[in-house]
Design a protein around this motif. Structure first.
Motif, PDB file in Angstrom:
ATOM      1  N   SER A   1       1.411  59.155   3.615  1.00  0.00           N
ATOM      2  CA  SER A   1       1.773  58.729   4.965  1.00  0.00           C
ATOM      3  C   SER A   1       1.105  59.568   6.046  1.00  0.00           C
ATOM      4  O   SER A   1       1.088  59.178   7.207  1.00  0.00           O
ATOM      5  CB  SER A   1       3.298  58.781   5.146  1.00  0.00           C
ATOM      6  N   ARG A   2       0.523  60.714   5.686  1.00  0.00           N
ATOM      7  CA  ARG A   2      -0.060  61.608   6.691  1.00  0.00           C
ATOM      8  C   ARG A   2      -1.498  62.037   6.414  1.00  0.00           C
ATOM      9  O   ARG A   2      -2.199  62.434   7.334  1.00  0.00           O
ATOM     10  CB  ARG A   2       0.780  62.880   6.821  1.00  0.00           C
ATOM     11  N   VAL A   3      -1.959  61.981   5.171  1.00  0.00           N
ATOM     12  CA  VAL A   3      -3.277  62.507   4.826  1.00  0.00           C
ATOM     13  C   VAL A   3      -4.238  61.375   4.461  1.00  0.00           C
ATOM     14  O   VAL A   3      -5.212  61.127   5.167  1.00  0.00           O
ATOM     15  CB  VAL A   3      -3.175  63.543   3.682  1.00  0.00           C
ATOM     16  N   VAL A   4      -3.999  60.720   3.352  1.00  0.00           N
ATOM     17  CA  VAL A   4      -4.800  59.571   2.927  1.00  0.00           C
ATOM     18  C   VAL A   4      -3.883  58.511   2.346  1.00  0.00           C
ATOM     19  O   VAL A   4      -2.787  58.810   1.881  1.00  0.00           O
ATOM     20  CB  VAL A   4      -5.870  59.931   1.861  1.00  0.00           C
ATOM     21  N   THR A   5      -4.349  57.281   2.384  1.00  0.00           N
ATOM     22  CA  THR A   5      -3.620  56.189   1.762  1.00  0.00           C
ATOM     23  C   THR A   5      -4.648  55.179   1.275  1.00  0.00           C
ATOM     24  O   THR A   5      -5.851  55.336   1.523  1.00  0.00           O
ATOM     25  CB  THR A   5      -2.607  55.541   2.730  1.00  0.00           C
ATOM     26  N   THR A   6      -4.179  54.167   0.595  1.00  0.00           N
ATOM     27  CA  THR A   6      -5.079  53.100   0.185  1.00  0.00           C
ATOM     28  C   THR A   6      -4.670  51.817   0.890  1.00  0.00           C
ATOM     29  O   THR A   6      -3.530  51.681   1.327  1.00  0.00           O
ATOM     30  CB  THR A   6      -5.044  52.868  -1.338  1.00  0.00           C
ATOM     31  N   ALA A   7      -5.608  50.908   1.001  1.00  0.00           N
ATOM     32  CA  ALA A   7      -5.335  49.606   1.611  1.00  0.00           C
ATOM     33  C   ALA A   7      -6.144  48.557   0.867  1.00  0.00           C
ATOM     34  O   ALA A   7      -7.200  48.850   0.308  1.00  0.00           O
ATOM     35  CB  ALA A   7      -5.715  49.621   3.090  1.00  0.00           C
ATOM     36  N   VAL A   8      -5.623  47.350   0.859  1.00  0.00           N
ATOM     37  CA  VAL A   8      -6.321  46.230   0.242  1.00  0.00           C
ATOM     38  C   VAL A   8      -7.016  45.435   1.342  1.00  0.00           C
ATOM     39  O   VAL A   8      -6.397  45.076   2.339  1.00  0.00           O
ATOM     40  CB  VAL A   8      -5.351  45.320  -0.541  1.00  0.00           C
ATOM     41  N   VAL A   9      -8.302  45.205   1.155  1.00  0.00           N
ATOM     42  CA  VAL A   9      -9.072  44.383   2.080  1.00  0.00           C
ATOM     43  C   VAL A   9      -9.219  43.017   1.423  1.00  0.00           C
ATOM     44  O   VAL A   9      -9.844  42.885   0.381  1.00  0.00           O
ATOM     45  CB  VAL A   9     -10.469  44.981   2.357  1.00  0.00           C
ATOM     46  N   ALA A  10      -8.601  42.007   2.024  1.00  0.00           N
ATOM     47  CA  ALA A  10      -8.663  40.650   1.491  1.00  0.00           C
ATOM     48  C   ALA A  10      -9.440  39.773   2.461  1.00  0.00           C
ATOM     49  O   ALA A  10      -9.522  40.066   3.650  1.00  0.00           O
ATOM     50  CB  ALA A  10      -7.257  40.103   1.277  1.00  0.00           C
ATOM     51  N   GLY A  11      -9.985  38.699   1.962  1.00  0.00           N
ATOM     52  CA  GLY A  11     -10.725  37.781   2.813  1.00  0.00           C
ATOM     53  C   GLY A  11     -12.195  38.133   2.878  1.00  0.00           C
ATOM     54  O   GLY A  11     -12.657  39.096   2.267  1.00  0.00           O
ATOM     55  N   GLN A  12     -12.921  37.356   3.662  1.00  0.00           N
ATOM     56  CA  GLN A  12     -14.379  37.491   3.709  1.00  0.00           C
ATOM     57  C   GLN A  12     -14.922  38.063   5.017  1.00  0.00           C
ATOM     58  O   GLN A  12     -16.121  38.089   5.224  1.00  0.00           O
ATOM     59  CB  GLN A  12     -15.004  36.110   3.461  1.00  0.00           C
TER      60      GLN A  12
ATOM     61  N   MET B   1     -15.287  41.043   6.081  1.00  0.00           N
ATOM     62  CA  MET B   1     -16.099  42.253   5.960  1.00  0.00           C
ATOM     63  C   MET B   1     -17.160  42.149   4.857  1.00  0.00           C
ATOM     64  O   MET B   1     -17.742  43.140   4.447  1.00  0.00           O
ATOM     65  CB  MET B   1     -15.200  43.467   5.718  1.00  0.00           C
ATOM     66  N   THR B   2     -17.427  40.933   4.382  1.00  0.00           N
ATOM     67  CA  THR B   2     -18.489  40.729   3.395  1.00  0.00           C
ATOM     68  C   THR B   2     -19.827  40.967   4.083  1.00  0.00           C
ATOM     69  O   THR B   2     -19.994  40.537   5.210  1.00  0.00           O
ATOM     70  CB  THR B   2     -18.424  39.290   2.839  1.00  0.00           C
ATOM     71  N   PRO B   3     -20.768  41.643   3.515  1.00  0.00           N
ATOM     72  CA  PRO B   3     -20.889  42.108   2.147  1.00  0.00           C
ATOM     73  C   PRO B   3     -20.389  43.537   1.915  1.00  0.00           C
ATOM     74  O   PRO B   3     -20.444  44.031   0.802  1.00  0.00           O
ATOM     75  CB  PRO B   3     -22.395  42.043   1.896  1.00  0.00           C
ATOM     76  N   THR B   4     -19.888  44.210   2.965  1.00  0.00           N
ATOM     77  CA  THR B   4     -19.411  45.583   2.781  1.00  0.00           C
ATOM     78  C   THR B   4     -18.270  45.629   1.777  1.00  0.00           C
ATOM     79  O   THR B   4     -18.230  46.493   0.909  1.00  0.00           O
ATOM     80  CB  THR B   4     -18.962  46.183   4.124  1.00  0.00           C
ATOM     81  N   PHE B   5     -17.312  44.698   1.898  1.00  0.00           N
ATOM     82  CA  PHE B   5     -16.193  44.594   0.963  1.00  0.00           C
ATOM     83  C   PHE B   5     -16.141  43.154   0.445  1.00  0.00           C
ATOM     84  O   PHE B   5     -16.571  42.230   1.128  1.00  0.00           O
ATOM     85  CB  PHE B   5     -14.860  44.937   1.637  1.00  0.00           C
ATOM     86  N   ASN B   6     -15.566  42.994  -0.722  1.00  0.00           N
ATOM     87  CA  ASN B   6     -15.306  41.681  -1.315  1.00  0.00           C
ATOM     88  C   ASN B   6     -16.569  40.866  -1.570  1.00  0.00           C
ATOM     89  O   ASN B   6     -16.564  39.652  -1.461  1.00  0.00           O
ATOM     90  CB  ASN B   6     -14.336  40.867  -0.450  1.00  0.00           C
ATOM     91  N   LYS B   7     -17.641  41.534  -1.912  1.00  0.00           N
ATOM     92  CA  LYS B   7     -18.884  40.817  -2.194  1.00  0.00           C
ATOM     93  C   LYS B   7     -18.756  40.001  -3.482  1.00  0.00           C
ATOM     94  O   LYS B   7     -19.197  38.869  -3.543  1.00  0.00           O
ATOM     95  CB  LYS B   7     -20.033  41.814  -2.302  1.00  0.00           C
ATOM     96  N   ASN B   8     -18.136  40.604  -4.505  1.00  0.00           N
ATOM     97  CA  ASN B   8     -18.017  39.930  -5.799  1.00  0.00           C
ATOM     98  C   ASN B   8     -16.581  39.585  -6.169  1.00  0.00           C
ATOM     99  O   ASN B   8     -16.329  39.175  -7.294  1.00  0.00           O
ATOM    100  CB  ASN B   8     -18.622  40.813  -6.899  1.00  0.00           C
ATOM    101  N   SER B   9     -15.644  39.796  -5.269  1.00  0.00           N
ATOM    102  CA  SER B   9     -14.246  39.498  -5.567  1.00  0.00           C
ATOM    103  C   SER B   9     -13.535  39.092  -4.275  1.00  0.00           C
ATOM    104  O   SER B   9     -14.125  39.110  -3.205  1.00  0.00           O
ATOM    105  CB  SER B   9     -13.552  40.720  -6.186  1.00  0.00           C
ATOM    106  N   THR B  10     -12.257  38.764  -4.398  1.00  0.00           N
ATOM    107  CA  THR B  10     -11.503  38.357  -3.212  1.00  0.00           C
ATOM    108  C   THR B  10     -10.797  39.533  -2.544  1.00  0.00           C
ATOM    109  O   THR B  10     -10.339  39.419  -1.420  1.00  0.00           O
ATOM    110  CB  THR B  10     -10.450  37.291  -3.575  1.00  0.00           C
TER     111      THR B  10
END
Length: 166
Positions: A38-49, A51-60
């Protein structure tokens, strides 16, 4: 007989101490994990297209690591940020910062959004103080500042460091 009961009490006391030690360790680890995520690092899911091709180039979906420690005043042009969606407060967006306060935004005639149509002057916009301009890498599939306008820096939760998996 007395000695056996005394030995039994010592075993029970020893086991109770071990249970207590394990409980403290689990509670401490849980609090530590909560603090870090909650204060240093966390993870997030990027869904959708958007930010393609930076994210989700080969997946959703892609999972990214987000730095929560960098102050929003240190966000730079070209950083990818995780921010509260200015139109849906319970949602998050992941976008690239393309302009900071005081900078001009050149309007892309092919991908003009509602905000740009309303406020652009001679093909340009200026980002006000306390805001940044964010856009998706895949402009034709992105809902970003072109639609909702400059993003308040206070809505930025963190800076995306890298993709964990895609």
């Amino acid at each position: 007989m007395q000695m056996a009961m005394s030995h039994g009490k010592r075993i029970v006391n020893y086991l109770n101490k071990k249970k207590r030690d394990i409980s403290y360790a689990v509670i401490g680890a849980s609090l530590g994990a909560y603090f870090i995520t909650s204060r240093v690092v966390t993870t997030a899911v990027v869904a959708g297209q958007s930010m393609t091709p930076t994210f989700n180039k080969n997946s959703t979906k892609s999972r990214v690591l987000v730095d929560l420690m960098t102050p929003v005043t240190k966000v730079k042009e070209n950083d990818i940020v995780l921010a509260h969606d200015p139109e849906e407060s319970d949602q998050y967006i992941v976008k690239r910062v393309t302009a900071l306060a005081g900078q001009f935004v050149d309007v892309d005639e092919d991908c003009v959004g509602a905000y740009v149509q309303k406020y652009a002057y001679q093909g340009k916009l200026t980002v006000p103080t306390g805001y940044c301009w964010v856009e998706g890498d895949n402009k034709s599939k992105s809902h970003d500042s072109r639609e909702f306008g400059p993003l308040p820096l206070g809505l930025i939760k963190g800076r995306v460091l890298f993709t964990l998996w895609s």
